[in-house]
Design a protein around this motif. Structure first.
Motif, PDB file in Angstrom:
ATOM      1  N   GLU A 191       0.799  -1.222   0.000  1.00 41.89           N
ATOM      2  CA  GLU A 191       0.000   0.000   0.000  1.00 41.89           C
ATOM      3  C   GLU A 191       0.834   1.275   0.000  1.00 41.89           C
ATOM      4  N   THR A 192       2.054   1.213   0.503  1.00 42.43           N
ATOM      5  CA  THR A 192       2.874   2.423   0.626  1.00 42.43           C
ATOM      6  C   THR A 192       4.121   2.409  -0.245  1.00 42.43           C
ATOM      7  N   ASN A 193       4.476   1.224  -0.771  1.00 41.21           N
ATOM      8  CA  ASN A 193       5.723   1.037  -1.521  1.00 41.21           C
ATOM      9  C   ASN A 193       6.963   1.270  -0.661  1.00 41.21           C
ATOM     10  N   ILE A 194       6.804   1.262   0.657  1.00 39.45           N
ATOM     11  CA  ILE A 194       7.952   1.239   1.565  1.00 39.45           C
ATOM     12  C   ILE A 194       8.439  -0.207   1.611  1.00 39.45           C
ATOM     13  N   GLN A 195       9.666  -0.438   1.221  1.00 38.24           N
ATOM     14  CA  GLN A 195      10.183  -1.795   1.148  1.00 38.24           C
ATOM     15  C   GLN A 195      10.646  -2.261   2.528  1.00 38.24           C
ATOM     16  N   LEU A 196       9.914  -3.190   3.086  1.00 36.60           N
ATOM     17  CA  LEU A 196      10.200  -3.709   4.421  1.00 36.60           C
ATOM     18  C   LEU A 196      10.641  -5.167   4.305  1.00 36.60           C
ATOM     19  N   GLU A 197      11.766  -5.492   4.906  1.00 34.35           N
ATOM     20  CA  GLU A 197      12.299  -6.855   4.878  1.00 34.35           C
ATOM     21  C   GLU A 197      11.808  -7.628   6.105  1.00 34.35           C
ATOM     22  N   TYR A 198      11.133  -8.732   5.862  1.00 34.80           N
ATOM     23  CA  TYR A 198      10.504  -9.485   6.948  1.00 34.80           C
ATOM     24  C   TYR A 198      11.479  -9.816   8.079  1.00 34.80           C
ATOM     25  N   LYS A 199      12.528 -10.534   7.755  1.00 35.00           N
ATOM     26  CA  LYS A 199      13.419 -11.061   8.792  1.00 35.00           C
ATOM     27  C   LYS A 199      14.066  -9.953   9.621  1.00 35.00           C
ATOM     28  N   GLN A 200      14.290  -8.802   9.017  1.00 37.05           N
ATOM     29  CA  GLN A 200      14.922  -7.698   9.738  1.00 37.05           C
ATOM     30  C   GLN A 200      13.964  -7.006  10.706  1.00 37.05           C
TER      31      GLN A 200
END
Length: 286
Positions: free
Chosen positions: A86-95
């Motif tokens: 929805e925001t195109n903020i790239q979030l890495e799961y494991k981190q």
């Protein structure tokens, strides 16, 4: 009465205590409302949660119980996935497993046509003043303080669903991200796994939860199997909800009661608890 859909949402909070809200497109559910990023759990969320279950458990163990661990894990994944979409903020799961914290879980009342069992999470995130949001789902976005959004709602500049209003009010009272984390990590370590039941009461007020609800009647009437099992197993814990707010339908003034239950970290809400838990919150004091 309808069965619940499981969903998850992520409240992004900056160091200046501004939170991100998206205005939902009118073509989709809750169109026109301001919401936190989030959505319905999907099969891929369960698959990723299963693959990462050990790592998630290491970082989130204190926040869930075995009864709903798979659901909780998948909710965490869904909150991250939906926020990215929805925001195109790239979030890495494991981190993020060690950084995202559960805030509240809210179950839609039984009398509503559409019901959701939503786990809300919080995460401190900066450096995203400008966003390229997904215009298929949201028409606009805004960063503002909880007070700012509450004031706009009261002035009828924006529309908020009751669960969002409740959480903005609690965020407003906690005043800082560090206080939020202190609140989450104190008291009953499993409090975030219990549904916060809320019902419509007479005179157009909302209660979180209704102080007069009959737990046995609630259990008997529940049509969602996993909630029925959870209510039954956690029956003796249901009265330990941290918050009960009652507010007028026009929201020009807020009146309510905050219960002080065992292991409840309500001391953080300094300045709001007076007269044995009762408080009056007027528009001018928001």
């Amino acid at each position: 009465m309808t069965c619940c859909q499981k969903s998850a949402s992520l409240i992004l909070i900056r160091d200046d205590f501004k939170v991100l809200m998206l205005k939902r497109s009118h073509e989709i559910s809750f169109g026109g409302s301001f919401v936190f990023p989030g959505g319905i759990l999907e099969e891929t969320d369960y698959k990723i949660a299963f693959a990462d279950s050990q790592l998630i458990q290491q970082n989130q163990q204190r926040y869930f119980c075995p009864l709903n661990q798979p659901w909780y894990d998948a909710s965490l994944i869904a909150a991250i996935r939906e926020t990215t979409e929805e925001t195109n903020i790239q979030l890495e799961y494991k981190q993020l497993y060690s950084k995202i914290k559960p805030f509240m879980r809210i179950v839609t009342p039984q009398m509503m046509e559409k019901r959701y069992d939503t786990q809300f999470f919080v995460f401190n995130l900066n450096n995203y003043d400008q966003l390229e949001i997904n215009k298929a789902e949201s028409s606009s976005y805004e960063w503002d303080t909880p007070v700012g959004f509450l004031q706009k709602f009261i002035n009828r500049q924006i529309y908020l669903q009751p669960p969002i209003f409740l959480q903005l009010l609690i965020l407003k009272q906690l005043r800082s991200y560090q206080n939020i984390i202190t609140y989450i990590d104190s008291g009953d370590q499993f409090k975030h796994t219990y549904p916060h039941i809320f019902q419509f009461s007479y005179k157009g007020a909302f209660n979180y939860p209704d102080p007069n609800y009959n737990l046995q009647k609630l259990l008997d009437a529940e049509q969602t199997d996993y909630l029925k099992r959870e209510f039954k197993i956690r029956y003796n814990k249901m009265e330990r909800s941290d918050f009960r707010f009652e507010f007028e339908a026009n929201l020009k003034s807020l009146t309510g009661f905050i219960g002080k239950f065992k292991n409840s970290p309500l001391a953080l809400l300094d300045g709001q608890i007076i007269n044995n838990g009762q408080f009056i919150q007027n528009k001018a004091r928001l």
